[in-house]
Design a protein around this motif. Structure first.
Motif, PDB file in Angstrom:
ATOM      1  N   CYS A   1     -52.121 -12.573   4.303  1.00  0.00           N
ATOM      2  CA  CYS A   1     -50.780 -12.014   4.068  1.00  0.00           C
ATOM      3  C   CYS A   1     -50.051 -12.025   5.412  1.00  0.00           C
ATOM      4  O   CYS A   1     -50.634 -11.726   6.455  1.00  0.00           O
TER       5      CYS A   1
ATOM      6  N   HIS B   1     -41.917  -6.090   0.637  1.00  0.00           N
ATOM      7  CA  HIS B   1     -41.924  -4.746   1.218  1.00  0.00           C
ATOM      8  C   HIS B   1     -40.515  -4.169   1.135  1.00  0.00           C
ATOM      9  O   HIS B   1     -39.594  -4.675   1.786  1.00  0.00           O
TER      10      HIS B   1
ATOM     11  N   TRP C   1     -53.032  -4.081  -5.007  1.00  0.00           N
ATOM     12  CA  TRP C   1     -53.159  -4.386  -3.578  1.00  0.00           C
ATOM     13  C   TRP C   1     -53.083  -3.061  -2.804  1.00  0.00           C
ATOM     14  O   TRP C   1     -52.010  -2.578  -2.467  1.00  0.00           O
TER      15      TRP C   1
ATOM     16  N   PHE D   1     -44.947 -11.591  -1.213  1.00  0.00           N
ATOM     17  CA  PHE D   1     -45.161 -10.189  -0.877  1.00  0.00           C
ATOM     18  C   PHE D   1     -43.761  -9.584  -0.729  1.00  0.00           C
ATOM     19  O   PHE D   1     -42.868 -10.252  -0.173  1.00  0.00           O
TER      20      PHE D   1
ATOM     21  N   TYR E   1     -48.523  -3.347  -4.837  1.00  0.00           N
ATOM     22  CA  TYR E   1     -49.050  -2.809  -3.582  1.00  0.00           C
ATOM     23  C   TYR E   1     -48.975  -1.284  -3.710  1.00  0.00           C
ATOM     24  O   TYR E   1     -47.987  -0.746  -4.224  1.00  0.00           O
TER      25      TYR E   1
ATOM     26  N   ARG F   1     -59.041  -3.533   0.425  1.00  0.00           N
ATOM     27  CA  ARG F   1     -58.648  -2.476   1.386  1.00  0.00           C
ATOM     28  C   ARG F   1     -58.918  -1.060   0.875  1.00  0.00           C
ATOM     29  O   ARG F   1     -58.434  -0.081   1.437  1.00  0.00           O
TER      30      ARG F   1
ATOM     31  N   HIS G   1     -45.094   2.839  -0.300  1.00  0.00           N
ATOM     32  CA  HIS G   1     -45.624   2.501   1.020  1.00  0.00           C
ATOM     33  C   HIS G   1     -46.055   3.795   1.713  1.00  0.00           C
ATOM     34  O   HIS G   1     -46.070   4.867   1.082  1.00  0.00           O
ATOM     35  N   HIS G   2     -46.374   3.729   3.007  1.00  0.00           N
ATOM     36  CA  HIS G   2     -46.929   4.904   3.695  1.00  0.00           C
ATOM     37  C   HIS G   2     -45.994   6.110   3.679  1.00  0.00           C
ATOM     38  O   HIS G   2     -46.461   7.255   3.803  1.00  0.00           O
TER      39      HIS G   2
ATOM     40  N   ASP H   1     -53.741  -0.335   0.412  1.00  0.00           N
ATOM     41  CA  ASP H   1     -53.548  -0.481   1.852  1.00  0.00           C
ATOM     42  C   ASP H   1     -53.631   0.892   2.514  1.00  0.00           C
ATOM     43  O   ASP H   1     -52.849   1.763   2.134  1.00  0.00           O
ATOM     44  N   PHE H   2     -54.467   1.263   3.398  1.00  0.00           N
ATOM     45  CA  PHE H   2     -55.594   0.535   3.946  1.00  0.00           C
ATOM     46  C   PHE H   2     -56.689   1.564   4.264  1.00  0.00           C
ATOM     47  O   PHE H   2     -56.420   2.776   4.267  1.00  0.00           O
TER      48      PHE H   2
ATOM     49  N   TRP I   1     -42.481  -6.483   8.174  1.00  0.00           N
ATOM     50  CA  TRP I   1     -42.713  -6.406   6.729  1.00  0.00           C
ATOM     51  C   TRP I   1     -41.473  -5.825   6.061  1.00  0.00           C
ATOM     52  O   TRP I   1     -40.878  -6.406   5.161  1.00  0.00           O
TER      53      TRP I   1
ATOM     54  N   GLU J   1     -54.865 -10.328   7.882  1.00  0.00           N
ATOM     55  CA  GLU J   1     -53.461 -10.534   8.294  1.00  0.00           C
ATOM     56  C   GLU J   1     -53.373 -11.567   9.413  1.00  0.00           C
ATOM     57  O   GLU J   1     -52.349 -11.707  10.068  1.00  0.00           O
TER      58      GLU J   1
ATOM     59  N   GLU K   1     -41.027  -0.773   8.325  1.00  0.00           N
ATOM     60  CA  GLU K   1     -41.573   0.212   7.374  1.00  0.00           C
ATOM     61  C   GLU K   1     -42.340   1.338   8.069  1.00  0.00           C
ATOM     62  O   GLU K   1     -42.656   2.344   7.449  1.00  0.00           O
ATOM     63  N   TRP K   2     -42.647   1.212   9.342  1.00  0.00           N
ATOM     64  CA  TRP K   2     -43.329   2.288  10.076  1.00  0.00           C
ATOM     65  C   TRP K   2     -42.359   3.157  10.853  1.00  0.00           C
ATOM     66  O   TRP K   2     -42.767   4.013  11.644  1.00  0.00           O
TER      67      TRP K   2
HETATM   68  O1  FHN Z   1     -49.442  -0.556   7.727  1.00  0.00           O
HETATM   69  C1  FHN Z   1     -49.315  -1.596   6.775  1.00  0.00           C
HETATM   70  C2  FHN Z   1     -48.103  -2.436   7.049  1.00  0.00           C
HETATM   71  O2  FHN Z   1     -46.945  -1.651   6.995  1.00  0.00           O
HETATM   72  C3  FHN Z   1     -48.016  -3.556   5.998  1.00  0.00           C
HETATM   73  O3  FHN Z   1     -47.851  -2.987   4.703  1.00  0.00           O
HETATM   74  C4  FHN Z   1     -49.294  -4.387   6.072  1.00  0.00           C
HETATM   75  C5  FHN Z   1     -49.277  -5.479   5.010  1.00  0.00           C
HETATM   76  O4  FHN Z   1     -50.559  -6.049   4.930  1.00  0.00           O
HETATM   77  N1  FHN Z   1     -50.471  -3.519   5.826  1.00  0.00           N
HETATM   78  C6  FHN Z   1     -50.605  -2.420   6.750  1.00  0.00           C
HETATM   79  C7  FHN Z   1     -50.995  -2.923   8.118  1.00  0.00           C
HETATM   80  O5  FHN Z   1     -52.220  -3.637   7.988  1.00  0.00           O
END
Ligand code: FHN
Length: 431
Positions: free
Chosen positions: A271, A24, A185, A22, A126, A229, A83-84, A187-188, A278, A250, A35-36
């Protein structure tokens, strides 16, 4: 062929592969607080976009990443294409918030695909359904995440239909412009009746228009394997179309296999991170999992019919942290001599032994012996059936010894461990 049978066929390579990388990576590697960071620290869009202006991973060489994955015995990889925070690591026609518009001017996804494909590693993307940058994704002033502030969500100005169209278009780009893609992949989601009428309800398969999305994906890449997801229920006798091909917890499955309502095995993948995060954080060496722990968990996943996708978080220069490299190289050393007990293996019909775990492929049983305390041990349920036991690594013999009470050892399959080192040698094959 029903969706259950289609899923089983599509995931044959996935169950053979068992072990993936994986990755990130994105703008959040610069603040290096995970990452948040934009949400957790309520960083305004203006402040966060200074990272966009700065991003220039001068030492990004995905060929090195691919070689490490190969060396570790990994058969597939999954890279965050978005990503987010909404930053796209690929040259999307639908946004300017992308790597080709940063100083590096590179399509980072394309280079990843070419490098990993060259090593014969299956390609996974992802893609975050959440998007804290897109104007039509619900925002809350300085709050970046709808789960944090119900009140402002209801008043927020956003056009949800535009956002769904945007991300469907990006998925189409990803599955059109980069050749054969093996895993998508997402998310989420929160597909849960309880959440109807709350600020979460927009994060569900229905509002993502997930069924239309999956139909489009299957037209573009018929064999692609999708995670669960997007929402939907994978456990139904006839799984939901958008429920995906594998379950992606997770945390370790506590009781073993993922089963559907009829007790049929569902592909699943744990994961997890190598350290505590991450996205890149300047983790201290002691915050990383040990090699022993990583091997233990890979074996446990396989012993429960699961895969393991373990994460690396490259830094702002484009390098995988040296601690991650060291651990994955040592895991690779173990895999060199023991991968027969991982690839294509799964749950044994035997009960879990007290000294470790079994993995099995066909009639070949592998004993992963972790318990340092034993000098001799038995194989419960195999009394009198064990003909020979060999160390997987070097083919050397483990002696079948006469039990303490002198009974005929053929009746009780006791085996004596002779100076066996943990892991390198204790993974044995029993015939
Ligand atoms: O919020 C995301 C997190 O940053 C990361 O990417 C994980 C990886 O499975 N997925 C989310 C949290 O479940």
């Amino acid at each position: 062929m029903g969706l259950f049978e289609e899923r089983a066929k599509r995931t044959e390579w996935f169950l053979e592969a068992r072990f993936g990388m994986f990755i990130h990576w994105g703008l959040y590697a610069i603040p290096a607080r995970g990452e948040w960071v934009k949400s957790n620290e309520k960083i305004t869009a203006e402040d966060y976009d200074s990272y966009f202006e700065e991003f220039n991973p001068v030492r990004y060489n995905p060929k090195e990443w691919a070689k490490l994955a190969k060396e570790a015995g990994m058969k597939y990889a999954v890279l965050t294409t978005k990503h987010h925070d909404g930053f796209c690591l690929f040259d999307s026609a639908y946004t300017d918030y992308k790597s080709t518009n940063t100083k590096c001017k590179r399509d980072l996804v394309r280079e990843y695909v070419e490098a990993f494909r060259e090593e014969g590693i299956k390609i996974g993307f992802y893609y975050s359904l959440l998007d804290w940058h897109h104007p039509d994704y619900p925002h809350y002033g300085d709050r970046q995440h709808p789960m944090r502030d119900e009140e402002s969500f209801k008043g927020a100005e956003h056009n949800w239909k535009n956002y769904v169209e945007y991300f469907h278009n990006q998925v189409r780009e990803l599955l059109t412009n980069y050749g054969k893609i093996d895993i998508m992949w997402f998310d989420f989601s929160y597909d849960n009746e309880r959440l109807k009428g709350t600020e979460f309800e927009h994060m569900s398969g229905e509002t993502w228009k997930a069924k239309e999305l999956v139909t489009m994906m299957r037209e573009l890449q018929p064999d692609i394997v999708i995670d669960n997801r997007l929402g939907g229920d994978a456990r139904k006798e006839e799984p939901d179309l958008h429920a995906g091909d594998f379950v992606s917890p997770e945390c370790m499955m506590p009781d073993g296999d993922a089963l559907d309502v009829l007790g049929r095995s569902i592909p699943w993948e744990l994961c997890l991170t190598l350290n505590e995060n991450w996205g890149y954080v300047r983790n201290k060496a002691w915050e990383y999992k040990s090699v022993e722990n990583v091997i233990h968990m890979l074996v446990e996943c396989v012993s429960k019919n699961g895969n393991m996708l373990i994460n690396v978080g490259p830094n702002a220069k484009g390098e995988i942290p040296k601690e991650s490299i060291g651990i994955l190289r040592e895991v690779g050393e173990w895999m060199k001599g023991n991968s027969d007990s991982i690839y294509g293996c799964g749950k044994s019909e035997l009960e879990k032994p007290e000294w470790g775990r079994y993995t099995q492929r066909g009639n070949m049983l592998y004993a992963h012996i972790y318990d340092r305390r034993v000098g001799a041990f038995r194989f419960p349920g195999l009394e009198g059936k064990v003909k020979k036991v060999r160390f997987l690594e070097d083919g050397s013999e483990l002696r079948l010894v006469r039990p303490w009470n002198g009974e005929d050892h053929k009746k009780d399959a006791f085996v004596e461990l002779e100076n066996a080192k943990l892991y390198d040698e204790r993974d044995t094959v029993i015939e």
